[in-house]
Design a protein around this motif. Structure first.
Motif, PDB file in Angstrom:
ATOM      1  N   CYS A 119      -8.568   6.037   4.739  1.00 53.24           N
ATOM      2  CA  CYS A 119      -9.340   6.101   3.499  1.00 53.24           C
ATOM      3  C   CYS A 119      -9.963   7.477   3.290  1.00 53.24           C
ATOM      4  CB  CYS A 119     -10.428   5.028   3.486  1.00 53.24           C
ATOM      5  SG  CYS A 119     -11.591   5.129   4.871  1.00 53.24           S
ATOM      6  N   ILE A 131      -1.617   3.798  -5.371  1.00 53.42           N
ATOM      7  CA  ILE A 131      -2.393   3.553  -4.152  1.00 53.42           C
ATOM      8  C   ILE A 131      -2.020   4.555  -3.067  1.00 53.42           C
ATOM      9  CG2 ILE A 131      -2.885   1.898  -2.298  1.00 53.42           C
ATOM     10  CD1 ILE A 131      -2.399  -0.351  -4.271  1.00 53.42           C
ATOM     11  N   LEU A 135      -7.532  -2.139  -4.629  1.00 52.95           N
ATOM     12  CA  LEU A 135      -7.168  -0.761  -4.307  1.00 52.95           C
ATOM     13  C   LEU A 135      -6.714  -0.008  -5.553  1.00 52.95           C
ATOM     14  CD1 LEU A 135      -5.302  -1.225  -0.895  1.00 52.95           C
ATOM     15  CD2 LEU A 135      -7.598  -0.319  -1.282  1.00 52.95           C
ATOM     16  N   VAL A 160       0.826  -1.206   0.000  1.00 52.78           N
ATOM     17  CA  VAL A 160       0.000   0.000   0.000  1.00 52.78           C
ATOM     18  C   VAL A 160       0.864   1.260   0.000  1.00 52.78           C
ATOM     19  CG1 VAL A 160      -1.666   1.349   1.343  1.00 52.78           C
ATOM     20  CG2 VAL A 160      -1.972  -1.129   1.095  1.00 52.78           C
TER      21      VAL A 160
END
Length: 903
Positions: free
Chosen positions: A700, A645, A750, A639
């Motif tokens: 998020c 991402i 993602l 991530v």
């Protein structure tokens, strides 16, 4: 590998790194065979793993020697073929059940495939469980293949298990092998081995140094046994000695050894002892008995029609349920506690034995199986340990079951606050200084005798783990008989990691227990007592790292464990672990708590799953937990290092989750450039709070999603399930069930979400970009302040004039059962604002628990403040327990409160 030996991944990712290394070797060998690569690269790759490959049974010395011979003789085709075979063998684990796989010249037939599929419904497993045994001796390495062959000759068809031997010749190699190979289940030590490894490989240092293994004059087998037990307490260790074995067996230091043999005079007995030791862990008394029960022809004349399944399978209307679950579920159902079955409420047979085995596995003295979840375990513990009027120092942000437990027991909670993480709308853990201040304040008011319990959550939902030993020792220095209840619902599997275990209740209790027995503990206490003086000030006590008086300490530790949350147990399976020198004084109360809370019709399958979960963790838990950590680190890296991402999502590191003041080691994050494994271990050992690597808070809000919205998107559109959310984040958890395929799926999803954001922003023009920026700002910047607990109203606080904040939550809770003394005030409106500014005070009549964050922001008897109301008004979550939007806040009427004041 040696080039990156000090990198953080070197140990934590050593298992998946092994598989990756063999994939790389296969790729290099194929390239060499196709004349697209050279021999030197392949030779270097094989040399890099040679040292650690000696710690695994497969591929073994014979296959490794054959691979090196192919390389040395320029047999590129042979090297490629053998490398691929080894790599595939490790991937499929076919070598565990196919003896020919160990033969250098064997090849699978074209139609033969590895058995990697799960069994079909009703299919009985034919394979024998496989494990590996580590032999540590001083024999020359050239003799090891012959010794291994002799050991294999001892195998018998009737053996329940099959194992392969591994040989090492030093203390260091034994420690490394035990650490890097989770398949090792037993260790055989023959005296006379040296300390240093014959390998001078940096990878060995990367394993040994963090484990704390350092050279010392004592290189005895008993010292090695203690070291291996410290790393992996579940191992069976056997000692071969040519000394006076009778005298050796009587040595207190031999407690780490399961059995001692005289030299090698009884090889078959040693073989049988190894199998028996594994069998002792493999046994699942309740599950084994339940399987036998299901095979018997039983006539049922009790209140459980579903038992035996006839009402299901003979029905045209619900037969599909039977087809879905299978016949065994129904054959194993019964409400009887006789005829070979046992009672969970008062176990005397196989359930009692299963609980004793669980106590052994988890390092406890006693274990209670609970089939109503850890909510019930918590209430049982609180009820058994606290009486009306007792004071419990408790984390205000703990699970609601603790608060309800206080209501049921009549104990008075003294709420202590965790440090806030306002930016992410969540709390961390309670600082030790806060706990010490509470105890010292109660001592100043001469009510320390009423304090019975410290109740904390470890680890928290978001991964904060306490320095458990330090907390208990410093609290015991103030109150030597304080009882500790650690809610470890989310980290039961931490027991099976040598690095997480010290931060568990049972792991820390064992360390304190050993320290109390050490004569040096008294000297350490007396030294500090002289330094602090006979009557140290509270300021001095708060500043010092307090040492308790070992002569006064009563070590009383309880741990609740949601087995189903981190191990292979069915939902609601929980355990209550006990390590209490005074348990005999409360044992009767615990049985009463069991009678109060446990169902008289517990689910047999739940009990069986607790039994099996214990078996699995004792036999393969070490490797499973290591895998969960590996998965988590891969997710963090995938991530945070991905160019797309990371524009919209990020996994928070320790520096974002734990304030600097509580990271005394200076550790920042697992992914910080230059971070070393030694720094991680130092943080694990020293920092006040440590972040469980398997728990990943992913922001998020920077992608324009609130936590609930993003959780719903993943579930409905991508079949990814999450549990906990905050205003602007979601919690990812890796567990023993996850695979690298799961990581790949998450990353792909993602990327897809990020690409859709990019497209929307590019196509939508300035208006879309402005709206997106405003949404991100509202989620990441315009966050509500987190409210602390205000206070109980004076009518629920008892003694006049005291300053400590504990309160009678039980009276407030049950007082609200009378609707005539309750009122409702709308959250939004002039009446609420007027009451805040002018009075009378608003006193909560019940618990109000928003999800998220999931802790009570109002409790019965609490005075509501502007801070709490502001937080409630800014909440945008859909689920708030105890609050009816149409009616407003449920309060105790001012005149009812005033009437209580007059009384």
């Amino acid at each position: 590998m040696s080039r990156e030996a000090k990198h953080i991944d070197q140990f934590l990712l050593i298992h998946s790194a092994r598989d990756d290394s063999w994939r790389e070797i296969t790729t290099l060998a194929d390239a060499w065979a196709a004349k697209r690569g050279d021999r030197a690269a392949l030779e270097a790759a094989v040399a890099a793993i040679s040292a650690t490959e000696e710690y695994h049974a497969y591929p073994g010395l014979r296959l490794m020697r054959a691979l090196n011979e192919c390389i040395a003789t320029d047999d590129a085709g042979g090297a490629a073929k053998l490398a691929r075979r080894i790599s595939n063998g490790l991937l499929t684990r076919v070598y565990r059940g196919r003896p020919a796989e160990w033969d250098v010249h064997d090849e699978m037939a074209p139609g033969e495939v590895a058995d990697v599929m799960p069994p079909a419904t009703g299919e009985a497993g034919a394979r024998r469980p496989y494990f590996e045994v580590l032999y540590v001796n001083s024999q020359p390495a050239a003799r090891w293949p012959a010794l291994a062959a002799e050991i294999r000759r001892l195998r018998r068809p009737e053996d329940s298990f099959i194992y392969e031997p591994i040989f090492v010749g030093s203390f260091e190699d034994a420690v490394c092998a035990t650490a890097v190979n989770p398949d090792i289940a037993s260790v055989v030590l023959a005296e006379g081995f040296p300390y240093r490894s014959r390998h001078d490989a940096p990878v060995l240092r990367s394993v040994l140094d963090p484990l704390g293994a350092s050279e010392a004059p004592d290189v005895s087998a008993l010292r090695l046994a203690r070291e291996l037990k410290r790393i992996r307490p579940e191992l069976d260790i056997y000692l071969l000695s040519d000394r006076e074995v009778e005298k050796l067996a009587g040595d207190a230091a031999a407690y780490s050894v399961r059995r001692i043999f005289y030299a090698v005079e009884e090889p078959l007995e040693l073989h049988l002892a190894v199998l028996e030791g594994v069998q002792a862990r493999y046994e699942t008394p309740f599950f084994d008995n339940l399987k036998r029960y299901a095979r018997r022809p039983i006539g049922t004349f009790h209140a459980l029609p579903i038992a035996r399944g006839k009402s299901v399978f003979q029905s045209d209307w619900i037969r599909d349920m039977g087809e879905f679950y299978g016949i065994n579920l129904f054959l194993a159902e019964s409400s009887a506690t006789t005829g070979g079955l046992d009672s969970l409420l008062e176990p005397t047979g196989n359930i009692k034995r299963s609980q004793e085995m669980a106590a052994r596995a988890f390092g406890a003295d006693h274990v209670f199986f609970v089939t109503n979840g850890t909510s019930t375990s918590n209430k049982m513990a609180v009820q058994a340990l606290l009486a009306p009027g007792d004071i419990a120092v408790v984390d205000r942000n703990c699970h609601k079951s603790h608060h309800y437990g206080m209501v049921l027991s009549g104990a008075q909670p003294y709420y202590v606050e965790a440090f806030p993480m306002t930016e992410y709308s969540m709390y961390g853990a309670v600082p030790l200084a806060t706990v010490k201040r509470a105890l010292l304040a109660l001592r100043a008011e001469k009510r320390l005798d009423r304090v019975k319990l410290l109740d904390l959550t470890n680890c928290t939902f978001d991964g904060h783990m306490y320095n458990v030993r330090r907390v208990m020792e410093e609290c015991l220095a103030i109150k030597p008989d304080l009882i500790f209840l650690w809610d470890e619902a989310w980290s039961g599997f931490a027991r099976f990691s040598p690095f997480l275990r010290p931060r568990t209740a049972m792991g820390a209790a064992v360390e304190i227990e050993a320290w109390l027995r050490n004569p040096e503990s008294v000297a350490a206490y007396e030294k500090q007592r002289k330094e602090l003086g006979d009557k140290p000030s509270d300021k001095a006590l708060l500043a010092a790292r307090l040492i308790p008086d070992p002569r006064q300490v009563r070590l009383r530790v309880y741990q609740t464990n949601s087995t189903h949350k981190s191990m292979s147990a069915i939902r609601q399976g929980s355990m209550l672990l006990v390590k209490d020198v005074d348990f005999h004084t409360v044992e009767a109360q615990f049985h009463e708590a069991v009678f109060t809370h446990a169902s008289t019709s517990p689910n047999q399958q739940l009990i069986a799953s607790l039994d099996v979960a214990r078996r699995q963790m004792e036999l393969e838990g070490y490797g499973l937990v290591m895998n969960a950590i590996e998965i988590a680190l891969k997710i963090r890296r995938a991530v945070n290092d991905h160019p797309l991402i990371s524009k919209y999502f990020r996994v928070l590191g320790a520096d974002a989750m734990i304030p600097d003041a509580y990271r005394q080691s200076g550790f920042t994050d697992y992914l910080t450039p230059g971070a070393t494994w030694a720094a991680v271990v130092k943080a694990m050992r020293e920092d006040e709070f440590y972040l469980d690597p398997t728990r990943m808070t992913m922001v998020c809000g920077t992608a324009g999603f609130d936590g609930t919205q993003f959780k719903g998107l993943l579930a409905t559109s991508y079949n990814i399930q999450l549990n906990k959310t905050s205003r602007n984040s979601v919690l990812l958890q890796s567990n023993i069930n996850n695979t690298r395929s799961d990581v790949a799926h998450l990353v792909r999803v993602l990327v897809e979400i990020c690409e859709s954001i990019e497209k929307r922003l590019a196509d939508g023009g300035e208006g879309e970009r402005s709206a997106f920026a405003a949404r991100v700002k509202s989620l990441m910047t315009d966050v509500p302040d987190l409210p602390n607990f205000s206070c109980f109203h004076e009518v629920f606080r008892g003694d006049a004039g005291r300053t400590t904040p504990e309160g009678d939550i039980r009276t407030a809770f049950f007082g609200a059962y009378d609707p005539s003394v309750c009122e409702y005030v709308p959250l939004f409106g002039k009446e609420c604002d007027r009451r805040l500014s002018e009075g009378p005070e608003m006193v909560s009549a019940n618990f109000v628990i928003p999800y998220p964050p999931g802790f009570p922001i109002m409790v019965p008897g609490q005075v509501l403040t502007q801070e709490t109301i502001d937080f409630m008004r800014k909440l945008d979550v859909k689920e708030i327990h105890g609050y009816e939007k149409a009616r407003g806040l449920k309060l105790l009427k001012p005149d009812a409160v005033a009437a209580r004041v007059k009384r």
